[in-house]
Design a protein around this motif. Structure first.
Motif, PDB file in Angstrom:
ATOM      1  N   ALA A 136      21.403  40.037  44.671  1.00  0.00           N
ATOM      2  CA  ALA A 136      21.968  41.131  43.729  1.00  0.00           C
ATOM      3  C   ALA A 136      22.123  40.282  42.631  1.00  0.00           C
ATOM      4  O   ALA A 136      22.396  39.353  42.149  1.00  0.00           O
ATOM      5  N   GLU A 137      21.655  41.401  41.246  1.00  0.00           N
ATOM      6  CA  GLU A 137      21.794  40.739  39.897  1.00  0.00           C
ATOM      7  C   GLU A 137      22.252  41.961  38.934  1.00  0.00           C
ATOM      8  O   GLU A 137      22.125  43.216  39.244  1.00  0.00           O
ATOM      9  N   VAL A 138      23.356  41.530  38.292  1.00  0.00           N
ATOM     10  CA  VAL A 138      23.843  42.470  37.217  1.00  0.00           C
ATOM     11  C   VAL A 138      23.511  41.984  35.915  1.00  0.00           C
ATOM     12  O   VAL A 138      23.893  40.980  35.491  1.00  0.00           O
ATOM     13  N   THR A 139      22.812  42.717  35.063  1.00  0.00           N
ATOM     14  CA  THR A 139      22.569  42.400  33.608  1.00  0.00           C
ATOM     15  C   THR A 139      23.308  42.578  32.731  1.00  0.00           C
ATOM     16  O   THR A 139      24.336  43.658  32.757  1.00  0.00           O
ATOM     17  N   ARG A 147      23.837  36.664  38.795  1.00  0.00           N
ATOM     18  CA  ARG A 147      22.552  36.509  39.465  1.00  0.00           C
ATOM     19  C   ARG A 147      23.126  35.788  40.964  1.00  0.00           C
ATOM     20  O   ARG A 147      23.467  34.763  40.675  1.00  0.00           O
ATOM     21  N   LEU A 148      22.846  36.482  42.000  1.00  0.00           N
ATOM     22  CA  LEU A 148      23.315  35.850  43.228  1.00  0.00           C
ATOM     23  C   LEU A 148      21.836  35.815  44.222  1.00  0.00           C
ATOM     24  O   LEU A 148      21.233  36.930  44.123  1.00  0.00           O
ATOM     25  N   THR A 177      38.991  32.496  46.957  1.00  0.00           N
ATOM     26  CA  THR A 177      38.179  33.068  48.327  1.00  0.00           C
ATOM     27  C   THR A 177      37.763  34.279  47.928  1.00  0.00           C
ATOM     28  O   THR A 177      38.581  35.170  47.544  1.00  0.00           O
ATOM     29  N   GLY A 178      36.463  34.459  48.018  1.00  0.00           N
ATOM     30  CA  GLY A 178      35.770  35.990  47.852  1.00  0.00           C
ATOM     31  C   GLY A 178      35.297  35.931  46.365  1.00  0.00           C
ATOM     32  O   GLY A 178      35.416  35.230  45.370  1.00  0.00           O
ATOM     33  N   LEU A 179      34.911  37.194  46.331  1.00  0.00           N
ATOM     34  CA  LEU A 179      34.255  37.402  44.796  1.00  0.00           C
ATOM     35  C   LEU A 179      35.273  38.208  43.863  1.00  0.00           C
ATOM     36  O   LEU A 179      36.264  38.879  44.522  1.00  0.00           O
ATOM     37  N   PRO A 180      35.157  38.241  42.601  1.00  0.00           N
ATOM     38  CA  PRO A 180      35.968  39.035  41.805  1.00  0.00           C
ATOM     39  C   PRO A 180      35.828  40.537  42.005  1.00  0.00           C
ATOM     40  O   PRO A 180      34.661  40.806  42.944  1.00  0.00           O
ATOM     41  N   PRO A 181      36.907  41.188  41.865  1.00  0.00           N
ATOM     42  CA  PRO A 181      36.743  42.784  42.359  1.00  0.00           C
ATOM     43  C   PRO A 181      35.571  43.423  41.796  1.00  0.00           C
ATOM     44  O   PRO A 181      34.919  44.568  42.444  1.00  0.00           O
ATOM     45  N   ALA A 182      34.998  43.163  40.530  1.00  0.00           N
ATOM     46  CA  ALA A 182      33.900  43.679  39.918  1.00  0.00           C
ATOM     47  C   ALA A 182      33.097  42.883  39.294  1.00  0.00           C
ATOM     48  O   ALA A 182      33.682  42.067  38.721  1.00  0.00           O
ATOM     49  N   LEU A 183      31.655  42.520  39.568  1.00  0.00           N
ATOM     50  CA  LEU A 183      30.941  41.819  38.795  1.00  0.00           C
ATOM     51  C   LEU A 183      30.595  42.467  37.303  1.00  0.00           C
ATOM     52  O   LEU A 183      29.662  43.034  37.197  1.00  0.00           O
ATOM     53  N   ASP A 184      31.470  42.402  36.334  1.00  0.00           N
ATOM     54  CA  ASP A 184      31.230  42.886  35.125  1.00  0.00           C
ATOM     55  C   ASP A 184      31.686  41.790  34.052  1.00  0.00           C
ATOM     56  O   ASP A 184      31.904  40.856  34.403  1.00  0.00           O
ATOM     57  N   ALA A 185      31.658  42.370  32.887  1.00  0.00           N
ATOM     58  CA  ALA A 185      31.876  41.036  31.721  1.00  0.00           C
ATOM     59  C   ALA A 185      33.333  40.682  32.013  1.00  0.00           C
ATOM     60  O   ALA A 185      33.626  39.698  31.064  1.00  0.00           O
ATOM     61  N   GLN A 186      34.344  41.451  32.418  1.00  0.00           N
ATOM     62  CA  GLN A 186      35.735  40.895  32.465  1.00  0.00           C
ATOM     63  C   GLN A 186      36.139  40.065  33.654  1.00  0.00           C
ATOM     64  O   GLN A 186      36.991  39.348  33.965  1.00  0.00           O
ATOM     65  N   ALA A 187      35.136  39.964  34.722  1.00  0.00           N
ATOM     66  CA  ALA A 187      34.939  38.842  35.879  1.00  0.00           C
ATOM     67  C   ALA A 187      35.194  37.581  35.209  1.00  0.00           C
ATOM     68  O   ALA A 187      34.603  37.312  34.294  1.00  0.00           O
ATOM     69  N   PRO A 188      35.973  36.520  36.001  1.00  0.00           N
ATOM     70  CA  PRO A 188      35.788  35.081  35.571  1.00  0.00           C
ATOM     71  C   PRO A 188      34.582  34.735  35.472  1.00  0.00           C
ATOM     72  O   PRO A 188      33.647  35.009  36.319  1.00  0.00           O
ATOM     73  N   ALA A 189      34.311  33.631  34.908  1.00  0.00           N
ATOM     74  CA  ALA A 189      32.954  32.669  34.909  1.00  0.00           C
ATOM     75  C   ALA A 189      33.288  31.885  36.081  1.00  0.00           C
ATOM     76  O   ALA A 189      34.231  31.124  36.304  1.00  0.00           O
ATOM     77  N   VAL A 243      28.132  33.650  37.886  1.00  0.00           N
ATOM     78  CA  VAL A 243      28.673  34.938  37.566  1.00  0.00           C
ATOM     79  C   VAL A 243      29.205  34.603  36.168  1.00  0.00           C
ATOM     80  O   VAL A 243      30.103  33.644  35.777  1.00  0.00           O
ATOM     81  N   ASN A 244      28.984  35.399  35.178  1.00  0.00           N
ATOM     82  CA  ASN A 244      29.247  35.348  33.766  1.00  0.00           C
ATOM     83  C   ASN A 244      29.107  34.106  33.062  1.00  0.00           C
ATOM     84  O   ASN A 244      30.091  33.513  32.357  1.00  0.00           O
ATOM     85  N   VAL A 245      28.274  33.028  33.465  1.00  0.00           N
ATOM     86  CA  VAL A 245      28.087  31.866  32.891  1.00  0.00           C
ATOM     87  C   VAL A 245      27.169  32.059  31.574  1.00  0.00           C
ATOM     88  O   VAL A 245      27.340  31.410  30.635  1.00  0.00           O
ATOM     89  N   ALA A 246      25.922  32.261  31.942  1.00  0.00           N
ATOM     90  CA  ALA A 246      25.009  32.629  30.795  1.00  0.00           C
ATOM     91  C   ALA A 246      25.481  33.399  29.821  1.00  0.00           C
ATOM     92  O   ALA A 246      25.220  33.187  28.616  1.00  0.00           O
ATOM     93  N   ALA A 247      26.370  34.622  30.035  1.00  0.00           N
ATOM     94  CA  ALA A 247      26.619  35.430  29.040  1.00  0.00           C
ATOM     95  C   ALA A 247      27.939  36.298  29.688  1.00  0.00           C
ATOM     96  O   ALA A 247      27.466  36.469  31.036  1.00  0.00           O
TER      97      ALA A 247
END
Length: 413
Positions: free
Chosen positions: A220-223, A362-363, A62-74, A353-357
């Motif tokens: 929102a997008e994080v690359t 990309r939301l 429920t909700g998003l990971p604490p941070a949208l970064d490489a450590q977030a779950p896919a 989130v963290n699926v492509a890499a």
């Protein structure tokens, strides 16, 4: 595809003659048959779709990971306009991943290894003809008539004139019968072909329902290289042979509508005390058969002390002034009192989130979408109101927007 901690399964010999789309259908069929959440999407400009299956609804966050970064779950985010018991904010874990661009394998996460026997059976199953999609238990929303919607617009304009709100985004639902033997995956493929630069999605979750859409708007997008992006997208007019991005002329009402959305994004940066952003636009862009005004915003995360900027901005942005209005609280209160139906996941947001890499999220705002039921589709569209809004023109704008996804059910009209 994000492959760390994933086991790659090769398709069995029985599937040797299946193309990528048939294999995708096999995985979807297995997921639906075993009552699991599934998301299929195609990124703007991509040639092939991706698919995600969560091992169960209970495994969803429920909700998003604490941070949208490489450590977030896919996983895959699927958020409503308003969070509620009927419309929960979901983050579906990537327990099974399939990329039609790499059709020889399917990836299974370490947490879902118990799915391997079932998945192997899905892959070896006979040809799948029909799919049993999840249908939500929510009541069918009221479909406003033209008279009802134009009255809502007039109420919104009056609220702006009385300075109760600066802007409000009204919307409506419309019901369309589905053609006999309507094929949701074929409709997804049709939308992908018709709108190559849109984010096209098909999400089906037990108890929540099945949603199909083609949206032009990134929330929102994080690359992977550490860049955060968002956009202000507003104002609408039809794309015709005589009206193109180079020749489009915008009225003051539309220019102001788009400027309000851009100002809202800047105000979110200011709340975080962030000044290091790049703003580009506005410019006229094409989205399907429509033209919009768009301003892009970009932040280099390596140059600012905001490691959780993506998640922080999402919490501030959603619902944006492009789908709700401003000030946010006053606009949401107006919609709750006057709009007359539950938007559910329309004008919420969704995406991988963290699926492509690792590190890529990309939301997208869930616009130009419909909810599928057993024999009908519920379509949604909205318009941004300012003091200069004309009720009849706002109704016609919703009609134009409904055509984007309405093309897939046109045969039943």
């Amino acid at each position: 595809m994000n492959t760390p901690n994933f086991r790659q399964l090769r398709w069995p010999a029985a599937a040797a003659g299946l193309d990528a789309q048939a294999r995708l259908r096999h995985v979807v069929a297995g997921a639906l048959r075993t009552n699991r959440p599934v998301a299929v999407w195609r990124e703007p400009g991509a040639a092939e779709p991706r698919l995600l299956v969560a091992r169960s609804l209970e495994a969803a966050y429920t909700g998003l990971p604490p941070a949208l970064d490489a450590q977030a779950p896919a996983g895959f985010a699927f958020f409503p306009f308003r969070d509620s018991d009927h419309n929960p904010a979901l983050f579906l874990p990537a327990d099974v991943l399939y990329d039609a661009a790499q059709p020889e394998t399917v990836a299974v996460s370490a947490l879902a290894r118990d799915l391997v026997p079932a998945l192997t059976a899905w892959l070896a199953a006979p040809t799948v003809e029909e799919l049993s999609w999840h249908y939500g238990a929510q009541p069918v929303p009221h479909a406003a008539t033209e008279a009802e919607y134009t009255a809502l617009v007039r109420t919104g304009v009056a609220a702006i004139e009385e300075k109760e709100v600066v802007k409000v985004v009204s919307s409506r639902a419309a019901r369309r019968p589905l053609p006999p033997k309507f094929d949701s995956l074929a409709a997804f493929a049709g939308l992908s072909q018709r709108y190559p630069q849109a984010f096209v999605s098909l999400v089906s979750v037990p108890g929540v329902g099945t949603w199909l859409g083609a949206t032009p708007e990134i929330l929102a997008e994080v690359t992977a290289d550490g860049t955060f992006r968002t956009m202000a997208l507003a104002a609408t007019q039809p794309l015709t042979a005589d009206v193109t991005p180079r020749t489009a002329i915008w009225r003051q009402k539309e220019i102001e509508e788009q400027a309000l959305v851009a100002r809202y994004i800047v105000s979110c940066f200011k709340q975080l005390r962030l000044r290091e952003y790049q703003e580009t636009g506005p410019r006229t862009v094409v989205a399907g058969e429509l033209l919009h005004l768009r301003t892009d915003f970009e932040v280099n995360l390596q140059h600012v002390p905001f490691p959780s900027l993506g998640t922080d901005m999402l919490r501030l942005l959603h619902p944006t002034s492009a789908v709700g209005g401003m000030p946010k609280v006053a606009a949401m209160d107006f919609l709750h009192k006057h709009e007359g139906y539950d938007r559910a996941y329309y004008s919420g947001f969704l995406g991988p989130v963290n699926v492509a890499a690792p590190g890529i999220a990309r939301l997208y705002v869930n616009l130009r979408c419909l909810q599928l039921r057993a024999d009908e589709a519920i379509l949604y569209a909205g318009t941004g109101l300012t003091v200069d809004s004309d009720p009849e023109q706002e109704w016609q704008e919703t009609e134009m927007k409904l055509q984007t996804v309405g093309t897939v059910v046109a045969a039943a009209s």
